[in-house]
Design a protein around this motif. Structure first.
Motif, PDB file in Angstrom:
ATOM      1  N   GLY A 173     -60.746  30.873 -15.740  1.00 26.06           N
ATOM      2  CA  GLY A 173     -60.709  29.647 -16.526  1.00 26.06           C
ATOM      3  C   GLY A 173     -61.137  29.894 -17.955  1.00 26.06           C
ATOM      4  O   GLY A 173     -61.645  28.988 -18.626  1.00 26.06           O
ATOM      5  N   MET A 174     -60.920  31.105 -18.461  1.00 30.27           N
ATOM      6  CA  MET A 174     -61.366  31.458 -19.809  1.00 30.27           C
ATOM      7  C   MET A 174     -60.179  31.926 -20.652  1.00 30.27           C
ATOM      8  O   MET A 174     -60.311  32.785 -21.506  1.00 30.27           O
ATOM      9  CB  MET A 174     -62.440  32.544 -19.742  1.00 30.27           C
ATOM     10  CG  MET A 174     -63.675  32.114 -18.973  1.00 30.27           C
ATOM     11  SD  MET A 174     -64.922  33.400 -18.825  1.00 30.27           S
ATOM     12  CE  MET A 174     -65.493  33.513 -20.528  1.00 30.27           C
ATOM     13  N   GLY A 175     -59.033  31.356 -20.404  1.00 30.20           N
ATOM     14  CA  GLY A 175     -57.837  31.751 -21.133  1.00 30.20           C
ATOM     15  C   GLY A 175     -57.345  30.660 -22.053  1.00 30.20           C
ATOM     16  O   GLY A 175     -56.152  30.348 -22.084  1.00 30.20           O
ATOM     17  N   GLU A 176     -58.240  30.044 -22.823  1.00 32.88           N
ATOM     18  CA  GLU A 176     -57.870  28.936 -23.685  1.00 32.88           C
ATOM     19  C   GLU A 176     -56.730  29.316 -24.633  1.00 32.88           C
ATOM     20  O   GLU A 176     -56.652  30.441 -25.106  1.00 32.88           O
ATOM     21  CB  GLU A 176     -59.078  28.468 -24.515  1.00 32.88           C
ATOM     22  CG  GLU A 176     -60.205  27.859 -23.711  1.00 32.88           C
ATOM     23  CD  GLU A 176     -61.197  28.870 -23.159  1.00 32.88           C
ATOM     24  OE1 GLU A 176     -60.896  30.089 -23.204  1.00 32.88           O
ATOM     25  OE2 GLU A 176     -62.267  28.439 -22.699  1.00 32.88           O
ATOM     26  N   GLY A 201     -48.995  26.160 -23.755  1.00 33.96           N
ATOM     27  CA  GLY A 201     -48.669  26.087 -22.348  1.00 33.96           C
ATOM     28  C   GLY A 201     -47.177  26.277 -22.168  1.00 33.96           C
ATOM     29  O   GLY A 201     -46.417  26.278 -23.137  1.00 33.96           O
ATOM     30  N   PRO A 202     -46.753  26.500 -20.901  1.00 31.09           N
ATOM     31  CA  PRO A 202     -47.550  26.456 -19.672  1.00 31.09           C
ATOM     32  C   PRO A 202     -48.292  27.764 -19.408  1.00 31.09           C
ATOM     33  O   PRO A 202     -48.282  28.669 -20.229  1.00 31.09           O
ATOM     34  CB  PRO A 202     -46.476  26.223 -18.609  1.00 31.09           C
ATOM     35  CG  PRO A 202     -45.276  26.957 -19.147  1.00 31.09           C
ATOM     36  CD  PRO A 202     -45.327  26.756 -20.636  1.00 31.09           C
ATOM     37  N   ASP A 203     -48.940  27.785 -18.253  1.00 33.23           N
ATOM     38  CA  ASP A 203     -49.648  28.957 -17.748  1.00 33.23           C
ATOM     39  C   ASP A 203     -50.756  29.419 -18.687  1.00 33.23           C
ATOM     40  O   ASP A 203     -50.983  30.620 -18.859  1.00 33.23           O
ATOM     41  CB  ASP A 203     -48.676  30.098 -17.456  1.00 33.23           C
ATOM     42  CG  ASP A 203     -47.660  29.729 -16.391  1.00 33.23           C
ATOM     43  OD1 ASP A 203     -48.068  29.074 -15.411  1.00 33.23           O
ATOM     44  OD2 ASP A 203     -46.473  30.057 -16.539  1.00 33.23           O
ATOM     45  N   VAL A 204     -51.438  28.451 -19.293  1.00 30.61           N
ATOM     46  CA  VAL A 204     -52.646  28.737 -20.068  1.00 30.61           C
ATOM     47  C   VAL A 204     -53.828  28.557 -19.119  1.00 30.61           C
ATOM     48  O   VAL A 204     -54.080  27.461 -18.634  1.00 30.61           O
ATOM     49  CB  VAL A 204     -52.751  27.814 -21.297  1.00 30.61           C
ATOM     50  CG1 VAL A 204     -54.114  27.938 -21.953  1.00 30.61           C
ATOM     51  CG2 VAL A 204     -51.644  28.161 -22.300  1.00 30.61           C
ATOM     52  N   GLY A 205     -54.552  29.649 -18.882  1.00 30.44           N
ATOM     53  CA  GLY A 205     -55.574  29.657 -17.841  1.00 30.44           C
ATOM     54  C   GLY A 205     -56.914  29.098 -18.261  1.00 30.44           C
ATOM     55  O   GLY A 205     -57.942  29.383 -17.645  1.00 30.44           O
ATOM     56  N   GLY A 206     -56.955  28.321 -19.322  1.00 27.38           N
ATOM     57  CA  GLY A 206     -58.124  27.559 -19.767  1.00 27.38           C
ATOM     58  C   GLY A 206     -57.580  26.320 -20.438  1.00 27.38           C
ATOM     59  O   GLY A 206     -56.374  26.074 -20.436  1.00 27.38           O
ATOM     60  N   GLU A 207     -58.448  25.509 -21.045  1.00 24.39           N
ATOM     61  CA  GLU A 207     -57.918  24.372 -21.782  1.00 24.39           C
ATOM     62  C   GLU A 207     -56.911  24.836 -22.838  1.00 24.39           C
ATOM     63  O   GLU A 207     -57.036  25.911 -23.395  1.00 24.39           O
ATOM     64  CB  GLU A 207     -59.055  23.607 -22.475  1.00 24.39           C
ATOM     65  CG  GLU A 207     -60.021  22.944 -21.540  1.00 24.39           C
ATOM     66  CD  GLU A 207     -61.174  23.843 -21.106  1.00 24.39           C
ATOM     67  OE1 GLU A 207     -62.046  23.383 -20.370  1.00 24.39           O
ATOM     68  OE2 GLU A 207     -61.181  25.029 -21.525  1.00 24.39           O
ATOM     69  N   ASN A 208     -55.947  23.999 -23.116  1.00 22.17           N
ATOM     70  CA  ASN A 208     -55.019  24.332 -24.202  1.00 22.17           C
ATOM     71  C   ASN A 208     -55.775  24.479 -25.513  1.00 22.17           C
ATOM     72  O   ASN A 208     -55.464  25.362 -26.318  1.00 22.17           O
ATOM     73  CB  ASN A 208     -53.945  23.260 -24.326  1.00 22.17           C
ATOM     74  CG  ASN A 208     -52.900  23.295 -23.218  1.00 22.17           C
ATOM     75  OD1 ASN A 208     -51.889  22.606 -23.289  1.00 22.17           O
ATOM     76  ND2 ASN A 208     -53.122  24.090 -22.174  1.00 22.17           N
ATOM     77  N   VAL A 209     -56.770  23.616 -25.748  1.00 20.74           N
ATOM     78  CA  VAL A 209     -57.632  23.697 -26.933  1.00 20.74           C
ATOM     79  C   VAL A 209     -59.068  23.425 -26.507  1.00 20.74           C
ATOM     80  O   VAL A 209     -59.342  22.455 -25.802  1.00 20.74           O
ATOM     81  CB  VAL A 209     -57.222  22.681 -28.022  1.00 20.74           C
ATOM     82  CG1 VAL A 209     -58.194  22.722 -29.199  1.00 20.74           C
ATOM     83  CG2 VAL A 209     -55.796  22.938 -28.502  1.00 20.74           C
ATOM     84  N   ASP A 210     -60.002  24.262 -26.977  1.00 18.66           N
ATOM     85  CA  ASP A 210     -61.431  24.098 -26.684  1.00 18.66           C
ATOM     86  C   ASP A 210     -62.202  24.156 -28.001  1.00 18.66           C
ATOM     87  O   ASP A 210     -62.169  25.171 -28.703  1.00 18.66           O
ATOM     88  CB  ASP A 210     -61.900  25.205 -25.738  1.00 18.66           C
ATOM     89  CG  ASP A 210     -63.237  24.897 -25.074  1.00 18.66           C
ATOM     90  OD1 ASP A 210     -63.873  23.891 -25.438  1.00 18.66           O
ATOM     91  OD2 ASP A 210     -63.644  25.673 -24.188  1.00 18.66           O
ATOM     92  N   GLY A 227     -50.036  21.471 -19.270  1.00 19.55           N
ATOM     93  CA  GLY A 227     -51.166  21.920 -18.475  1.00 19.55           C
ATOM     94  C   GLY A 227     -50.802  22.632 -17.196  1.00 19.55           C
ATOM     95  O   GLY A 227     -51.700  22.955 -16.400  1.00 19.55           O
ATOM     96  N   ASN A 228     -49.536  22.887 -16.965  1.00 22.21           N
ATOM     97  CA  ASN A 228     -49.168  23.625 -15.764  1.00 22.21           C
ATOM     98  C   ASN A 228     -49.794  25.020 -15.805  1.00 22.21           C
ATOM     99  O   ASN A 228     -49.557  25.792 -16.729  1.00 22.21           O
ATOM    100  CB  ASN A 228     -47.656  23.759 -15.662  1.00 22.21           C
ATOM    101  CG  ASN A 228     -47.222  24.353 -14.340  1.00 22.21           C
ATOM    102  OD1 ASN A 228     -47.718  23.966 -13.288  1.00 22.21           O
ATOM    103  ND2 ASN A 228     -46.296  25.299 -14.398  1.00 22.21           N
ATOM    104  N   GLY A 229     -50.617  25.334 -14.820  1.00 26.08           N
ATOM    105  CA  GLY A 229     -51.325  26.605 -14.808  1.00 26.08           C
ATOM    106  C   GLY A 229     -52.814  26.458 -15.000  1.00 26.08           C
ATOM    107  O   GLY A 229     -53.557  27.435 -14.859  1.00 26.08           O
ATOM    108  N   LEU A 230     -53.305  25.241 -15.336  1.00 27.41           N
ATOM    109  CA  LEU A 230     -54.752  25.023 -15.359  1.00 27.41           C
ATOM    110  C   LEU A 230     -55.331  25.349 -13.983  1.00 27.41           C
ATOM    111  O   LEU A 230     -54.771  24.970 -12.959  1.00 27.41           O
ATOM    112  CB  LEU A 230     -55.071  23.572 -15.720  1.00 27.41           C
ATOM    113  CG  LEU A 230     -54.773  23.140 -17.160  1.00 27.41           C
ATOM    114  CD1 LEU A 230     -54.894  21.618 -17.294  1.00 27.41           C
ATOM    115  CD2 LEU A 230     -55.702  23.825 -18.136  1.00 27.41           C
TER     116      LEU A 230
END
Length: 327
Positions: A173-176, A201-210, A227-230
């Motif tokens: 979950g650290m792939g922002e 996205g898609p397939d972003v393994g963290g928030e799209n933006v943090d 958010g597909n891939g969260l």
């Protein structure tokens, strides 16, 4: 030796400006300065790129031919607000790393990175202690962790017109997609970062933006979030997570999320406050969390306000927000 060509337009501009201000003597000085700095460095190999990143000075442009550039690439020389350093190429110019950072702007303020692709490795484009960095029309994908990161008080940065996808391969979950600041570090004042008109996205393994605590004045405007891939790991359950202050979130379109669309949090006292949400369109169809709100505000108080405007819209889910809506 790589070909270096002067930029005639810059020379002409410098000369005209100097003539208007101080006559021929200053014009000659401007010519000399422009001739020393305003050059195009043509690059077609990884070795040439590494060399160009150390040789380029204010006003220079590094132009990448199409091809694959394998390695970790770092720039440490700063440009200036009036003489930026530009790294440019088409999407067919691909920086790919087996580990570490694809492109590291370390103290390299006032760089423009335009058009290229960065893939592979741990992180895509990292700006450390680098003010005024502009990342424009790039493609970033296939990474273990985040795509683009403004860190160590890298203020006034811009990421725009870019595509970021397929990050966070390590599954934590650290792939922002875009990450601003440092978790728990209030000394990281990466302020006034603008995230504009990107597709994340898609397939972003963290928030799209943090947006992390310690940072102020970020703007997240006109983006498309998928958010597909969260994963839900490490609280990875929304398109955007705001923990900094005075953030504007405007005119974005989001679809497919595991829980909420946007969230605010106070990870440190006095932070996560002053966010304004307006004109965002959220599609929560298919979200599976227990809240399913477009805007989940976890830290609202008189001392830590958040504004959700009535101009926001939501489809699906359980509603727009958990706080009063401002007309």
């Amino acid at each position: 030796m790589r070909p270096r060509t002067l930029l005639p337009a810059l020379l002409a501009t410098a000369t005209a400006t100097a003539l208007a201000v101080g006559g021929p003597a200053l014009a000659s000085a401007a010519d000399a300065e422009a001739a020393g700095a305003a050059a195009v460095i043509e690059v077609s190999t990884a070795a040439q790129l590494k060399s160009a990143l150390t040789e380029a000075g204010p006003g220079d442009t590094i132009h990448l031919a199409d091809g694959t550039y394998t390695g970790n690439f770092k720039a440490t020389v700063a440009g200036s607000a009036s003489a930026r350093i530009t790294l440019t190429g088409s999407a067919g110019a691909v920086l790919t790393a087996g580990g570490g950072y694809g492109l590291h702007l370390n103290g390299a303020s006032y760089w423009t990175v335009q058009g290229i692709t960065v893939s592979g490795g741990q992180k895509g484009i990292m700006a450390d202690s680098a003010d005024g960095v502009v990342i424009d029309s790039v493609t970033v994908h296939d990474l273990d962790m985040e795509g683009v990161h403004f860190r160590k008080s890298s203020s006034d940065g811009v990421i725009r017109n870019s595509r970021i996808y397929d990050t966070g391969h390590d599954g934590r979950g650290m792939g922002e997609g875009v990450y601003v600041g440092t978790a728990g570090d209030l000394s990281d004042n990466s302020d006034r970062v603008q995230i504009l008109d990107n597709t994340i996205g898609p397939d972003v393994g963290g928030e799209n933006v943090d947006i992390k605590e310690g940072t102020t004045g970020a703007q997240i405007v006109g983006n498309t979030f998928d958010g597909n891939g969260l994963t839900g790991a490490n609280y990875d359950d929304s398109w955007v997570d705001v923990k900094g202050n005075d953030v504007l979130v405007e005119g974005n379109h989001g679809s497919r999320t595991t829980n909420n669309g946007y969230e605010t949090h106070s990870q440190q006292s006095g932070w996560g406050c002053g966010t304004v949400f307006r004109d965002n369109a959220s599609d929560l169809s298919g979200s599976t969390g227990d809240k399913q709100l477009a805007f989940n505000v976890t830290n609202y108080s008189a001392d830590c306000p958040t504004t959700v405007r009535g101009s926001n819209t939501v489809t699906g889910g359980k509603g727009l927000t958990n706080i009063d809506v401002t007309p």
